[in-house]
Design a protein around this motif. Structure first.
Motif, PDB file in Angstrom:
ATOM      1  N   LEU A 130       0.844  -1.193   0.000  1.00 27.07           N
ATOM      2  CA  LEU A 130       0.000   0.000   0.000  1.00 27.07           C
ATOM      3  C   LEU A 130       0.881   1.244   0.000  1.00 27.07           C
ATOM      4  CD1 LEU A 130      -2.732   1.484   0.332  1.00 27.07           C
ATOM      5  CD2 LEU A 130      -2.481   1.164   2.806  1.00 27.07           C
ATOM      6  N   LEU A 131       0.541   2.193  -0.851  1.00 29.27           N
ATOM      7  CA  LEU A 131       1.240   3.469  -0.904  1.00 29.27           C
ATOM      8  C   LEU A 131       0.240   4.618  -0.883  1.00 29.27           C
ATOM      9  CD1 LEU A 131       3.836   2.910  -3.789  1.00 29.27           C
ATOM     10  CD2 LEU A 131       4.273   2.783  -1.324  1.00 29.27           C
ATOM     11  N   GLY A 132       0.676   5.732  -0.318  1.00 26.66           N
ATOM     12  CA  GLY A 132       0.045   7.013  -0.555  1.00 26.66           C
ATOM     13  C   GLY A 132       0.971   7.797  -1.477  1.00 26.66           C
ATOM     14  N   ILE A 133       0.627   9.029  -1.730  1.00 25.37           N
ATOM     15  CA  ILE A 133       1.500   9.892  -2.536  1.00 25.37           C
ATOM     16  C   ILE A 133       1.540  11.262  -1.890  1.00 25.37           C
ATOM     17  CG2 ILE A 133      -0.428  10.432  -4.093  1.00 25.37           C
ATOM     18  CD1 ILE A 133       1.637  10.826  -6.334  1.00 25.37           C
ATOM     19  N   GLY A 134       2.735  11.773  -1.650  1.00 21.38           N
ATOM     20  CA  GLY A 134       2.857  13.106  -1.075  1.00 21.38           C
ATOM     21  C   GLY A 134       2.507  14.179  -2.097  1.00 21.38           C
ATOM     22  N   LEU A 135       2.213  15.357  -1.611  1.00 21.23           N
ATOM     23  CA  LEU A 135       1.907  16.460  -2.519  1.00 21.23           C
ATOM     24  C   LEU A 135       3.081  16.778  -3.433  1.00 21.23           C
ATOM     25  CD1 LEU A 135      -0.004  18.835  -0.071  1.00 21.23           C
ATOM     26  CD2 LEU A 135      -0.993  17.515  -1.955  1.00 21.23           C
ATOM     27  N   ASN A 136       4.298  16.398  -3.008  1.00 23.50           N
ATOM     28  CA  ASN A 136       5.477  16.594  -3.844  1.00 23.50           C
ATOM     29  C   ASN A 136       5.846  15.326  -4.620  1.00 23.50           C
ATOM     30  OD1 ASN A 136       6.564  14.939  -1.885  1.00 23.50           O
ATOM     31  ND2 ASN A 136       8.018  16.446  -1.092  1.00 23.50           N
ATOM     32  N   GLY A 137       5.013  14.295  -4.529  1.00 26.65           N
ATOM     33  CA  GLY A 137       5.255  13.077  -5.279  1.00 26.65           C
ATOM     34  C   GLY A 137       6.031  12.011  -4.546  1.00 26.65           C
ATOM     35  N   HIS A 138       6.329  12.235  -3.256  1.00 30.18           N
ATOM     36  CA  HIS A 138       7.122  11.212  -2.582  1.00 30.18           C
ATOM     37  C   HIS A 138       6.314   9.936  -2.356  1.00 30.18           C
ATOM     38  CE1 HIS A 138       5.923  12.960   1.622  1.00 30.18           C
ATOM     39  NE2 HIS A 138       5.223  11.858   1.407  1.00 30.18           N
ATOM     40  N   ILE A 139       7.020   8.819  -2.337  1.00 30.19           N
ATOM     41  CA  ILE A 139       6.475   7.532  -1.907  1.00 30.19           C
ATOM     42  C   ILE A 139       7.370   7.041  -0.785  1.00 30.19           C
ATOM     43  CG2 ILE A 139       5.246   6.850  -3.991  1.00 30.19           C
ATOM     44  CD1 ILE A 139       7.722   5.284  -4.866  1.00 30.19           C
ATOM     45  N   GLY A 140       6.765   6.515   0.297  1.00 28.19           N
ATOM     46  CA  GLY A 140       7.539   6.394   1.523  1.00 28.19           C
ATOM     47  C   GLY A 140       8.001   7.796   1.862  1.00 28.19           C
ATOM     48  N   PHE A 141       9.242   7.918   2.307  1.00 25.69           N
ATOM     49  CA  PHE A 141       9.816   9.252   2.487  1.00 25.69           C
ATOM     50  C   PHE A 141      10.936   9.490   1.475  1.00 25.69           C
ATOM     51  CE2 PHE A 141       8.293   9.824   7.087  1.00 25.69           C
ATOM     52  CZ  PHE A 141       7.423  10.844   6.740  1.00 25.69           C
ATOM     53  N   ASN A 142      10.800   8.902   0.288  1.00 25.67           N
ATOM     54  CA  ASN A 142      11.735   9.178  -0.797  1.00 25.67           C
ATOM     55  C   ASN A 142      11.314  10.486  -1.453  1.00 25.67           C
ATOM     56  OD1 ASN A 142      13.417   6.572  -0.950  1.00 25.67           O
ATOM     57  ND2 ASN A 142      11.310   5.819  -0.898  1.00 25.67           N
ATOM     58  N   GLU A 143      12.024  11.546  -1.107  1.00 27.77           N
ATOM     59  CA  GLU A 143      11.647  12.886  -1.531  1.00 27.77           C
ATOM     60  C   GLU A 143      12.118  13.172  -2.959  1.00 27.77           C
ATOM     61  OE1 GLU A 143       9.612  14.333   0.250  1.00 27.77           O
ATOM     62  OE2 GLU A 143      10.116  14.463   2.373  1.00 27.77           O
ATOM     63  N   PRO A 144      11.524  14.185  -3.612  1.00 28.31           N
ATOM     64  CA  PRO A 144      11.922  14.510  -4.984  1.00 28.31           C
ATOM     65  C   PRO A 144      13.427  14.766  -5.096  1.00 28.31           C
ATOM     66  CG  PRO A 144       9.928  15.684  -4.420  1.00 28.31           C
ATOM     67  CD  PRO A 144      10.408  15.031  -3.154  1.00 28.31           C
ATOM     68  N   GLY A 145      14.001  14.243  -6.186  1.00 30.01           N
ATOM     69  CA  GLY A 145      15.418  14.444  -6.439  1.00 30.01           C
ATOM     70  C   GLY A 145      16.333  13.569  -5.610  1.00 30.01           C
ATOM     71  N   PHE A 146      15.771  12.557  -4.925  1.00 24.58           N
ATOM     72  CA  PHE A 146      16.602  11.716  -4.076  1.00 24.58           C
ATOM     73  C   PHE A 146      17.663  11.004  -4.912  1.00 24.58           C
ATOM     74  CE2 PHE A 146      13.307   8.795  -5.540  1.00 24.58           C
ATOM     75  CZ  PHE A 146      14.007   7.641  -5.802  1.00 24.58           C
ATOM     76  N   ALA A 147      18.788  10.728  -4.270  1.00 22.88           N
ATOM     77  CA  ALA A 147      19.809   9.886  -4.884  1.00 22.88           C
ATOM     78  C   ALA A 147      19.483   8.445  -4.540  1.00 22.88           C
ATOM     79  CB  ALA A 147      21.186  10.259  -4.348  1.00 22.88           C
ATOM     80  N   PRO A 148      19.451   7.549  -5.503  1.00 23.73           N
ATOM     81  CA  PRO A 148      19.130   6.156  -5.203  1.00 23.73           C
ATOM     82  C   PRO A 148      20.023   5.602  -4.097  1.00 23.73           C
ATOM     83  CG  PRO A 148      19.211   6.512  -7.567  1.00 23.73           C
ATOM     84  CD  PRO A 148      19.709   7.775  -6.933  1.00 23.73           C
ATOM     85  N   ALA A 149      19.401   4.973  -3.119  1.00 19.26           N
ATOM     86  CA  ALA A 149      20.155   4.433  -1.986  1.00 19.26           C
ATOM     87  C   ALA A 149      20.948   3.216  -2.438  1.00 19.26           C
ATOM     88  CB  ALA A 149      19.200   4.040  -0.864  1.00 19.26           C
ATOM     89  N   PRO A 150      22.187   3.066  -1.942  1.00 16.24           N
ATOM     90  CA  PRO A 150      22.979   1.903  -2.331  1.00 16.24           C
ATOM     91  C   PRO A 150      22.380   0.597  -1.831  1.00 16.24           C
ATOM     92  CG  PRO A 150      24.062   3.154  -0.588  1.00 16.24           C
ATOM     93  CD  PRO A 150      22.901   3.971  -1.041  1.00 16.24           C
ATOM     94  N   GLY A 151      21.646   0.668  -0.732  1.00 15.39           N
ATOM     95  CA  GLY A 151      20.979  -0.521  -0.223  1.00 15.39           C
ATOM     96  C   GLY A 151      19.488  -0.373  -0.373  1.00 15.39           C
ATOM     97  N   GLY A 152      18.777  -0.485   0.711  1.00 15.75           N
ATOM     98  CA  GLY A 152      17.342  -0.350   0.659  1.00 15.75           C
ATOM     99  C   GLY A 152      16.877   0.712   1.632  1.00 15.75           C
ATOM    100  N   THR A 153      16.688   0.335   2.887  1.00 10.85           N
ATOM    101  CA  THR A 153      16.255   1.281   3.909  1.00 10.85           C
ATOM    102  C   THR A 153      17.394   2.255   4.192  1.00 10.85           C
ATOM    103  OG1 THR A 153      14.904  -0.485   4.838  1.00 10.85           O
ATOM    104  CG2 THR A 153      15.232   1.470   6.197  1.00 10.85           C
TER     105      THR A 153
END
Length: 255
Positions: A130-153
């Motif tokens: 299940l996901l929601g969507i932030g007003l800025n488009g985030h899913i989880g707390f992956n904010e816009p312009g994030f750098a892909p995490a080398p792992g997961g969490t």
């Protein structure tokens, strides 16, 4: 991508709850990916009602939440651990040992992220996320312009727009935490099936960007276009700015 448009927010919430109840009937030991915030409250209310009616059995299920605030004890009323207990965990037959959230109280947040990610790799991936969507488009707390995490969490600094949006959940004078632990977008996309719920006119613009815009981290939810089994469940208001072919043509299902 599938898009389902329903007449009201309540209809959309009940539809998503029905998907989760169906998943539990089909596979009682399902791994369920869960979200927090204002959007899923109605889903959890409907799931708790389904459980009381004997239509949703959580006894063998296992859950993983997307994220948790850094620095909040789980007893804090605005921690996501407290949120999940209040809205779902304490209302269904789900053993606490089978519920998982990142440890926002950990002395070493990076270690807590590695542990959570290892736990998810062991039990996961989620059968239904299940996901929601932030007003800025985030899913989880992956904010816009994030750098892909080398792992997961991983640990993220929350966007100021996210902190403003979440301030309504905190008491007067309380500050929204600046950091959070979140499952990466890549890890989210590993779920076998994903359903994103969006309701209300305030989400209409970002829903358009997620469904019709280019795929990229400027709108993290747009990455769901890459998933083989992702569904957007919208009410009329959240779907209000979609192009006709998105909101009315294949592969839309209209409820």
């Amino acid at each position: 991508m599938k898009v389902m448009v329903l007449p009201s927010a309540a209809d959309a919430e009940h539809h998503v709850a029905a998907l989760f109840a169906k998943q539990l009937r089909r596979k009682p030991d399902s791994v369920l990916g869960l979200a927090t915030g204002g959007t899923p409250v109605g889903v959890y209310r409907a799931l708790a009602a389904a459980h009381r009616a004997g239509a949703a059995d959580f006894a063998r299920a296992r859950t993983f939440n997307l994220d948790e605030y850094a620095g909040l004890p789980e007893t804090h009323p605005q921690s996501y651990a407290a949120y999940m207990k209040a809205h779902l965990f304490d209302l269904v037959n789900l053993s606490p040992a089978r519920t998982h959230l990142p440890d926002g109280e950990a002395a070493n947040a990076e270690d807590a992220c590695r542990f959570y990610d290892a736990l998810y790799r062991y039990y996961g991936p989620a059968d239904l996320q299940l996901l929601g969507i932030g007003l800025n488009g985030h899913i989880g707390f992956n904010e816009p312009g994030f750098a892909p995490a080398p792992g997961g969490t991983h640990v993220v600094r929350l966007d100021e727009s996210t902190r403003r949006a979440n301030a309504r959940f905190f008491g007067e004078g309380e500050q929204v935490p600046e950091y959070a632990l979140t499952m990466s977008a890549g890890r989210i996309l590993q779920a076998r099936s994903i359903v994103l719920l969006a309701t209300g006119a305030a989400k209409a613009t970002i829903v358009v960007r997620a469904l019709e815009g280019p795929i990229g981290t400027d709108c993290p939810a747009s990455l769901l276009q890459l998933h083989p089994d992702a569904t957007f469940v919208l009410d009329i208001e959240a779907a209000g700015k979609l192009e006709p072919e998105t909101a009315a043509g294949p592969p839309l299902e209209r409820g």
